[in-house]
Motif scaffolding. Structure first.
Motif, PDB file in Angstrom:
ATOM      1  N   UNK A   1       0.897  -1.187   0.076  1.00 12.82           N
ATOM      2  CA  UNK A   1      -0.171  -0.008   0.033  1.00 12.82           C
ATOM      3  C   UNK A   1       0.760   1.157   0.112  1.00 12.82           C
ATOM      4  N   UNK A   2       1.961   1.169   0.808  1.00  3.59           N
ATOM      5  CA  UNK A   2       2.684   2.363   0.758  1.00  3.59           C
ATOM      6  C   UNK A   2       3.382   2.625  -0.665  1.00  3.59           C
ATOM      7  N   UNK A   3       3.898   1.575  -1.246  1.00  2.07           N
ATOM      8  CA  UNK A   3       4.737   1.656  -2.750  1.00  2.07           C
ATOM      9  C   UNK A   3       3.410   2.164  -3.605  1.00  2.07           C
ATOM     10  N   UNK A   4       2.277   1.809  -3.481  1.00  3.24           N
ATOM     11  CA  UNK A   4       1.279   2.378  -4.552  1.00  3.24           C
ATOM     12  C   UNK A   4       0.854   3.942  -3.884  1.00  3.24           C
ATOM     13  N   UNK A   5       1.058   4.352  -2.497  1.00  4.36           N
ATOM     14  CA  UNK A   5       0.813   5.790  -2.355  1.00  4.36           C
ATOM     15  C   UNK A   5       2.058   6.661  -2.814  1.00  4.36           C
ATOM     16  N   UNK A   6       3.275   5.989  -2.914  1.00  6.39           N
ATOM     17  CA  UNK A   6       4.322   6.826  -3.257  1.00  6.39           C
ATOM     18  C   UNK A   6       4.146   7.054  -4.601  1.00  6.39           C
ATOM     19  N   UNK A   7       3.618   6.506  -5.625  1.00  5.65           N
ATOM     20  CA  UNK A   7       3.337   6.626  -6.973  1.00  5.65           C
ATOM     21  C   UNK A   7       2.353   7.886  -7.042  1.00  5.65           C
ATOM     22  N   UNK A   8       1.103   7.794  -6.220  1.00  5.89           N
ATOM     23  CA  UNK A   8       0.185   8.798  -6.060  1.00  5.89           C
ATOM     24  C   UNK A   8       0.919  10.289  -5.660  1.00  5.89           C
ATOM     25  N   UNK A   9       1.803  10.177  -4.654  1.00  7.56           N
ATOM     26  CA  UNK A   9       2.421  11.113  -4.042  1.00  7.56           C
ATOM     27  C   UNK A   9       3.595  11.545  -5.222  1.00  7.56           C
ATOM     28  N   UNK A  10       3.982  11.126  -6.139  1.00  8.54           N
ATOM     29  CA  UNK A  10       4.857  11.516  -7.302  1.00  8.54           C
ATOM     30  C   UNK A  10       4.006  12.334  -8.136  1.00  8.54           C
ATOM     31  N   UNK A  11       2.819  11.904  -8.303  1.00 11.75           N
ATOM     32  CA  UNK A  11       1.890  12.702  -9.287  1.00 11.75           C
ATOM     33  C   UNK A  11       1.612  14.087  -8.621  1.00 11.75           C
ATOM     34  N   UNK A  12       1.201  14.010  -7.325  1.00 14.96           N
ATOM     35  CA  UNK A  12       0.907  15.193  -6.491  1.00 14.96           C
ATOM     36  C   UNK A  12       2.214  16.239  -6.843  1.00 14.96           C
ATOM     37  N   UNK A  13       3.179  15.641  -6.580  1.00 15.62           N
ATOM     38  CA  UNK A  13       4.474  16.443  -6.393  1.00 15.62           C
ATOM     39  C   UNK A  13       4.845  17.141  -7.803  1.00 15.62           C
ATOM     40  N   UNK A  14       4.491  16.294  -9.074  1.00 15.72           N
ATOM     41  CA  UNK A  14       4.519  17.035 -10.400  1.00 15.72           C
ATOM     42  C   UNK A  14       3.593  18.115 -10.373  1.00 15.72           C
ATOM     43  N   UNK A  15       2.417  17.853  -9.896  1.00 13.54           N
ATOM     44  CA  UNK A  15       1.345  18.729 -10.164  1.00 13.54           C
ATOM     45  C   UNK A  15       1.910  20.139  -9.395  1.00 13.54           C
ATOM     46  N   UNK A  16       2.116  20.221  -8.412  1.00 19.79           N
ATOM     47  CA  UNK A  16       2.664  21.322  -7.409  1.00 19.79           C
ATOM     48  C   UNK A  16       3.820  21.908  -7.912  1.00 19.79           C
ATOM     49  N   UNK A  17       4.909  21.183  -8.371  1.00 21.90           N
ATOM     50  CA  UNK A  17       5.890  21.634  -9.132  1.00 21.90           C
ATOM     51  C   UNK A  17       5.709  22.525 -10.454  1.00 21.90           C
ATOM     52  N   UNK A  18       4.606  21.849 -11.211  1.00 23.28           N
ATOM     53  CA  UNK A  18       4.490  22.711 -12.426  1.00 23.28           C
ATOM     54  C   UNK A  18       3.780  24.083 -12.076  1.00 23.28           C
ATOM     55  N   UNK A  19       2.939  24.219 -11.160  1.00 24.58           N
ATOM     56  CA  UNK A  19       2.573  25.434 -10.768  1.00 24.58           C
ATOM     57  C   UNK A  19       3.509  26.147 -10.283  1.00 24.58           C
ATOM     58  N   UNK A  20       4.418  25.741  -9.349  1.00 18.53           N
ATOM     59  CA  UNK A  20       5.501  26.599  -8.828  1.00 18.53           C
ATOM     60  C   UNK A  20       6.458  26.942  -9.906  1.00 18.53           C
ATOM     61  N   UNK A  21       6.739  26.368 -10.811  1.00 16.34           N
ATOM     62  CA  UNK A  21       7.566  26.884 -11.991  1.00 16.34           C
ATOM     63  C   UNK A  21       6.808  27.796 -12.841  1.00 16.34           C
TER      64      UNK A  21
END
Length: 380
Positions: free
Chosen positions: A234-254
């Motif tokens: 479950x944690x591994x699956x969650x890390x994949x979702x966290x990766x998507x969230x991080x990319x979304x936030x980084x895109x806006x910050x950039x």
């Protein structure tokens, strides 16, 4: 390999983007943060209408039938708005435990409630001494008749103050750091023997400290004597979702930083005209695109059946995503200057979310050590 989205995936992505574009501006987000829950029940109901709360569950159980790619697409859009609702804790983490560890009868009971927005879940795993070690569990579960009694303390339970049911790791046998003897239990968050102290986290979300004093478990997920493989999955699956969230936030910050550089005047011209700052903005873009590629890798690797290989893949994801979001976040603050440090401006809030995202279930440095100890992502 074809990375193009299907028509259904594009529609899902667009529908989430439209909802958040209309309902989740920065000022609206600040208003949601001030509510008693710290997030919007109205938005939560709209997530349910769009099918986001049933996303990872099978259609015959009342879900959407989505996989890691669909989860990634939704997480990225939520990251762009740095949303406050308990989607990750309820749908991704809680949903992962139900899909992978619950009996068919239990899923048929709980999944429709989750999909309808009527049941909130939270994962009570971290303890004061455990740091990032999922196996370091001192909370105990003792057999009592045909049930289990939970005693111990959990810290940093994300959205634990508003959850209806807690998913708790507790030790049924062995020493405090043994990998065997860890079980996963469902506990009524409002039941006897459960005390919660809620608080706001640095990135604006909600969490809780939870104490269990003889609380009775309502169900067991998986093998109570060997539940750690379920937790790892479950944690591994969650890390994949966290990766998507991080990319979304980084895109806006950039994007926010580039727009600011085009309008901020210094020495009579926009600071975007200075070559040194252009190089830093270009480095931000490189880090962002590296993270985006790793988020795709995470979605693909989330379904890897070999636990050891899946764990290595997610460790590599955590390393690259962590390094990228730290760099992009820091550069966005630096290139904005003093305004980025004010609470009234969005840039600092994105940096806070990226910082918390990096720390969840282990930061980049933790997983560098893990890969070094396990021989690297690819064996020599």
């Amino acid at each position: 390999m074809d990375f193009d989205l299907t028509e259904e995936q594009r529609l899902l992505q667009d529908s989430v983007a439209r909802l958040l574009g209309d309902k989740y501006g920065f000022e609206q987000r600040k208003a949601y943060m001030k509510t008693p829950d710290g997030w919007s029940r109205e938005i939560w109901a709209q997530y349910a209408e769009l099918g986001l709360l049933g996303l990872p569950f099978a259609e015959d159980e009342g879900g959407f039938g989505g996989g890691p790619v669909e989860t990634l697409l939704v997480a990225e859009q939520l990251g762009r708005a740095i949303t406050l609702e308990p989607w990750l804790s309820t749908v991704v983490i809680g949903g992962g435990f139900l899909r992978n560890g619950a009996s068919a009868a239990l899923r048929s009971k709980l999944v429709p409630q989750v999909a309808a927005g009527e049941l909130l879940l939270a994962f009570a795993q971290a303890e004061r001494q455990s740091r990032y070690d999922l196996f370091d569990v001192q909370t105990t579960a003792k057999k009592d008749g045909d049930g289990w009694v939970i005693t111990g303390r959990k810290g940093y339970v994300v959205h634990g103050d508003s959850a209806d049911t807690l998913i708790v790791t507790a030790r049924t046998a062995g020493g405090a750091r043994d990998r065997k003897g860890v079980g996963v239990f469902l506990v009524d968050a409002k039941g006897p023997g459960v005390q919660r102290r809620g608080y706001r986290t640095v990135d604006g979300q909600r969490a809780a400290e939870v104490e269990f004093s003889g609380a009775r478990a309502t169900a067991v997920l998986g093998n109570p004597e060997d539940g750690l493989p379920l937790v790892d999955q479950v944690v591994d699956e969650t890390i994949a979702a966290l990766a998507g969230e991080a990319v979304g936030a980084m895109q806006v910050a950039h994007d926010m930083t580039i727009d600011y550089m085009k309008t901020r005047q210094q020495f009579g011209r926009p600071i975007a005209s200075f070559q040194a700052l252009q190089h830093r903005a270009a480095d931000m873009l490189v880090a962002l695109e590296q993270a985006r590629s790793m988020s795709y890798y995470a979605a693909i690797s989330a379904e890897e059946r070999n636990p050891a290989e899946r764990r290595k893949a997610m460790a590599a994801v955590k390393v690259q995503i962590g390094r990228s979001q730290r760099f992009v976040g820091q550069q966005s603050i630096q290139l904005h200057g003093g305004i980025a440090m004010t609470i009234e401006y969005a840039c600092g809030h994105y940096f806070k979310r990226l910082t918390v995202n990096d720390a969840m279930f282990g930061d980049a440095d933790h997983y560098v050590r893990f890969l070094a100890d396990t021989g690297g992502l690819v064996a020599a």
